[in-house]
Design an enzyme around this catalytic site. Sequence first.
Site, PDB file in Angstrom:
ATOM      1  N   SER A 142      11.184 -71.693 -10.954  1.00 29.27           N
ATOM      2  CA  SER A 142       9.799 -72.125 -10.750  1.00 29.27           C
ATOM      3  C   SER A 142       9.376 -73.006 -11.918  1.00 29.27           C
ATOM      4  O   SER A 142       9.834 -72.805 -13.054  1.00 29.27           O
ATOM      5  CB  SER A 142       8.865 -70.917 -10.663  1.00 29.27           C
ATOM      6  OG  SER A 142       7.506 -71.309 -10.733  1.00 29.27           O
ATOM      7  N   TYR A 156       5.680 -62.943 -14.101  1.00 32.24           N
ATOM      8  CA  TYR A 156       6.367 -63.898 -13.231  1.00 32.24           C
ATOM      9  C   TYR A 156       6.955 -65.027 -14.063  1.00 32.24           C
ATOM     10  O   TYR A 156       8.135 -65.371 -13.909  1.00 32.24           O
ATOM     11  CB  TYR A 156       5.400 -64.451 -12.181  1.00 32.24           C
ATOM     12  CG  TYR A 156       6.033 -65.457 -11.254  1.00 32.24           C
ATOM     13  CD1 TYR A 156       6.937 -65.052 -10.273  1.00 32.24           C
ATOM     14  CD2 TYR A 156       5.737 -66.811 -11.356  1.00 32.24           C
ATOM     15  CE1 TYR A 156       7.531 -65.973  -9.418  1.00 32.24           C
ATOM     16  CE2 TYR A 156       6.330 -67.742 -10.507  1.00 32.24           C
ATOM     17  CZ  TYR A 156       7.221 -67.321  -9.544  1.00 32.24           C
ATOM     18  OH  TYR A 156       7.805 -68.238  -8.713  1.00 32.24           O
TER      19      TYR A 156
END
Length: 247
Positions: A142, A156
């Site tokens: 990501s 995350y």
Amino acid sequence: MNQALQGKKVLVTGGSRGIGAAIVKRLAQEGADVAFTYHSREEDAEKTAKSVQEAGRKAVAIRADSADPQEVIGAVQHTVQALGGIDILINNAGIGTFAPVDSVSLSELDRIWAINVRAVFLASQEAIKHMPSGSRIINISSCNADRMPFAGGSIYAMSKSALTGLVKGLSRDLGPRGITINNIQPGPVATEMNPEDGEFSDLMKSATAVSRYSMPEEIAAFAAYLAGPETGFITGASLTIDGGLSA
């Protein structure tokens, strides 16, 4: 569609829907036989397998929980047995947990680490036992590995930035074997879990340079390129495809 991956044997984790399904379909269109894992949604898995078969390639759907180490390793072994080997591993399965730091539970921390990091390492560790020279490992990470633009994303972002260190280290281990390993770092992608008309979509669109979400097929095209024969000199890299979100 070219056939750059003709005859290649692929495993995509988390491949029944979203980005994973788009990658499965694209690689099959380019000539690969594809195994993929799914956790619970058998109907989605059947649809994805059918799309591979319609492209004239072999499909293997494997039910596996990426939080379970033995199921991760077993999925690789199942792929090798069913397809006769493995040339490309795409570690796509992942979860997003977003919460204020003082409300994150230990179980949430452990689960995101198990799925987003440990499973990637274990699948890669098992796959390289069977991979010939010229093979590829690609992790779907990501852009939040590099930039977390809002509160609540600490664990995350941590899990995705861990993949940056992982591919740097593994590139040194795998280079002499002729195996490359890289991360793809998407920005906002229009999926069921992150719809382009969702609660935060206007904010996310405005943060990109192109004022839109990516389509899963755009991420799949990037993965197909990295999986192909022309990218043997790209390894240890984290490659961002985020519409300018990080610019």
